[in-house]
Write a protein that holds these residues in place. Structure first.
Motif, PDB file in Angstrom:
ATOM      1  N   LYS A 129      -1.278  -1.429   7.684  1.00 34.90           N
ATOM      2  CA  LYS A 129      -1.806  -0.460   6.726  1.00 34.90           C
ATOM      3  C   LYS A 129      -1.164  -0.634   5.359  1.00 34.90           C
ATOM      4  CE  LYS A 129      -2.968   3.180   9.972  1.00 34.90           C
ATOM      5  NZ  LYS A 129      -2.740   4.541  10.415  1.00 34.90           N
ATOM      6  N   VAL A 130      -1.907  -0.186   4.353  1.00 41.04           N
ATOM      7  CA  VAL A 130      -1.403   0.000   2.996  1.00 41.04           C
ATOM      8  C   VAL A 130      -1.595   1.480   2.698  1.00 41.04           C
ATOM      9  CG1 VAL A 130      -1.712  -0.535   0.547  1.00 41.04           C
ATOM     10  CG2 VAL A 130      -2.107  -2.314   2.272  1.00 41.04           C
ATOM     11  N   LYS A 131      -0.524   2.140   2.255  1.00 44.70           N
ATOM     12  CA  LYS A 131      -0.631   3.559   1.895  1.00 44.70           C
ATOM     13  C   LYS A 131      -0.331   3.716   0.417  1.00 44.70           C
ATOM     14  CE  LYS A 131       0.467   5.670   6.334  1.00 44.70           C
ATOM     15  NZ  LYS A 131       1.228   6.747   7.001  1.00 44.70           N
ATOM     16  N   TYR A 132      -1.063   4.647  -0.230  1.00 41.92           N
ATOM     17  CA  TYR A 132      -0.862   4.922  -1.645  1.00 41.92           C
ATOM     18  C   TYR A 132      -1.265   6.354  -1.935  1.00 41.92           C
ATOM     19  CZ  TYR A 132      -5.897   4.113  -1.859  1.00 41.92           C
ATOM     20  OH  TYR A 132      -7.247   4.184  -1.646  1.00 41.92           O
ATOM     21  N   LEU A 133      -0.739   6.894  -3.029  1.00 39.46           N
ATOM     22  CA  LEU A 133      -1.076   8.254  -3.419  1.00 39.46           C
ATOM     23  C   LEU A 133      -2.307   8.249  -4.307  1.00 39.46           C
ATOM     24  CD1 LEU A 133       2.391   9.833  -4.261  1.00 39.46           C
ATOM     25  CD2 LEU A 133       0.927  10.334  -2.319  1.00 39.46           C
ATOM     26  N   SER A 134      -3.199   9.196  -4.058  1.00 39.48           N
ATOM     27  CA  SER A 134      -4.354   9.424  -4.904  1.00 39.48           C
ATOM     28  C   SER A 134      -4.350  10.918  -5.188  1.00 39.48           C
ATOM     29  CB  SER A 134      -5.638   8.991  -4.201  1.00 39.48           C
ATOM     30  OG  SER A 134      -6.749   9.231  -5.031  1.00 39.48           O
ATOM     31  N   GLY A 135      -3.899  11.285  -6.383  1.00 37.53           N
ATOM     32  CA  GLY A 135      -3.680  12.701  -6.667  1.00 37.53           C
ATOM     33  C   GLY A 135      -2.511  13.178  -5.832  1.00 37.53           C
ATOM     34  N   ASP A 136      -2.736  14.203  -5.030  1.00 37.58           N
ATOM     35  CA  ASP A 136      -1.662  14.684  -4.157  1.00 37.58           C
ATOM     36  C   ASP A 136      -1.930  14.343  -2.690  1.00 37.58           C
ATOM     37  OD1 ASP A 136      -3.783  16.358  -3.773  1.00 37.58           O
ATOM     38  OD2 ASP A 136      -2.643  18.226  -3.894  1.00 37.58           O
ATOM     39  N   GLN A 137      -2.810  13.367  -2.460  1.00 34.51           N
ATOM     40  CA  GLN A 137      -3.140  12.958  -1.099  1.00 34.51           C
ATOM     41  C   GLN A 137      -2.689  11.535  -0.834  1.00 34.51           C
ATOM     42  OE1 GLN A 137      -7.389  13.503  -0.965  1.00 34.51           O
ATOM     43  NE2 GLN A 137      -7.150  15.502   0.042  1.00 34.51           N
ATOM     44  N   ILE A 138      -2.311  11.282   0.411  1.00 37.20           N
ATOM     45  CA  ILE A 138      -1.985   9.919   0.832  1.00 37.20           C
ATOM     46  C   ILE A 138      -3.259   9.275   1.356  1.00 37.20           C
ATOM     47  CG2 ILE A 138      -0.716   8.503   2.479  1.00 37.20           C
ATOM     48  CD1 ILE A 138       1.511  10.588   2.380  1.00 37.20           C
ATOM     49  N   LYS A 139      -3.619   8.151   0.764  1.00 35.51           N
ATOM     50  CA  LYS A 139      -4.782   7.374   1.203  1.00 35.51           C
ATOM     51  C   LYS A 139      -4.259   6.111   1.880  1.00 35.51           C
ATOM     52  CE  LYS A 139      -7.828  10.013  -0.844  1.00 35.51           C
ATOM     53  NZ  LYS A 139      -8.954  10.640  -0.212  1.00 35.51           N
ATOM     54  N   GLU A 140      -5.088   5.512   2.700  1.00 35.87           N
ATOM     55  CA  GLU A 140      -4.649   4.283   3.359  1.00 35.87           C
ATOM     56  C   GLU A 140      -5.784   3.287   3.513  1.00 35.87           C
ATOM     57  OE1 GLU A 140      -4.674   5.510   8.045  1.00 35.87           O
ATOM     58  OE2 GLU A 140      -2.900   6.076   6.914  1.00 35.87           O
ATOM     59  N   LEU A 141      -5.404   2.029   3.443  1.00 33.71           N
ATOM     60  CA  LEU A 141      -6.278   0.916   3.778  1.00 33.71           C
ATOM     61  C   LEU A 141      -5.807   0.414   5.128  1.00 33.71           C
ATOM     62  CD1 LEU A 141      -6.112  -1.101   0.447  1.00 33.71           C
ATOM     63  CD2 LEU A 141      -8.001   0.319   1.220  1.00 33.71           C
ATOM     64  N   VAL A 142      -6.726   0.205   6.046  1.00 36.62           N
ATOM     65  CA  VAL A 142      -6.363  -0.235   7.373  1.00 36.62           C
ATOM     66  C   VAL A 142      -6.690  -1.717   7.509  1.00 36.62           C
ATOM     67  CG1 VAL A 142      -6.762   0.114   9.847  1.00 36.62           C
ATOM     68  CG2 VAL A 142      -6.769   2.074   8.291  1.00 36.62           C
ATOM     69  N   GLY A 143      -5.726  -2.487   8.004  1.00 38.23           N
ATOM     70  CA  GLY A 143      -5.919  -3.910   8.187  1.00 38.23           C
ATOM     71  C   GLY A 143      -6.875  -4.212   9.341  1.00 38.23           C
ATOM     72  N   ASP A 144      -7.375  -5.429   9.334  1.00 41.98           N
ATOM     73  CA  ASP A 144      -8.282  -5.903  10.382  1.00 41.98           C
ATOM     74  C   ASP A 144      -7.593  -7.038  11.126  1.00 41.98           C
ATOM     75  OD1 ASP A 144     -10.305  -6.999  11.937  1.00 41.98           O
ATOM     76  OD2 ASP A 144     -11.843  -6.679  10.405  1.00 41.98           O
TER      77      ASP A 144
END
Length: 171
Positions: A151-166
């Motif tokens: 995974k890649v995690k990053y902040l977007s505003g006050d939320q944690i977003k994530e990209l999930v690997g394949d």
């Protein structure tokens, strides 16, 4: 008036509290491994939106210091030599060979709602992935990646977003 005459309830005696915004911490837990095949040593490979196109097989590499684009993506985005600016520094490929880049191009890369302009070095060599996203992109995005958790995690505003690997693509 002496100090002993003030009480804790006296408003003039209370220290003022600074307002502190609580920001979520970017971290990985064992639960983040759900859905992955463990144990593994797979690369972290994701899909990103590059220059308006969904691009698969993008490797996230915390060690690399430049973003790289390979011929498959270069041709797929219908880029031409005149779209490139000069990039004169040779690079060392993963197999240890010195490679002269074809040039450099700035394109937008979208992860969720976050868009970052990225300077890609265009290579004319084979690699099993279409592009490499490196430290400059991770730092600009304010992201943290984990190959273990895929995974890649990053902040977007006050939320944690994530990209999930394949993992299937990485293998």
């Amino acid at each position: 008036m002496s100090v002993a005459q003030f009480s804790v309830e006296d408003a003039s005696f209370r220290p003022k509290r600074a307002r502190v915004g609580i920001r979520p911490a970017l971290s990985f837990l064992d639960e983040d491994k759900a859905g992955t095949i463990q144990p593994h040593d797979d690369a972290l490979v994701v899909t990103l939106r590059i220059d308006g196109y969904d691009v698969r097989r993008v490797m996230i590499d915390q060690v690399s210091c430049v973003e790289i684009m390979y011929p498959y993506l270069y041709k797929g985005l219908h880029l031409k030599l005149e779209n490139l600016t000069a990039y004169d520094s040779p690079l060392v490929s993963f197999d240890g060979k010195v490679v002269i880049p074809r040039g450099q191009i700035r394109l937008s890369v979208q992860a969720g709602s976050q868009v970052v302009d990225v300077d890609f070095i265009v290579m004319d060599s084979y690699f099993p992935y279409t592009a490499i996203m490196a430290r400059p992109w991770l730092h600009t995005l304010g992201a943290v990646s984990s190959t273990l958790h895929q995974k890649v995690k990053y902040l977007s505003g006050d939320q944690i977003k994530e990209l999930v690997g394949d993992q299937s693509v990485a293998r």
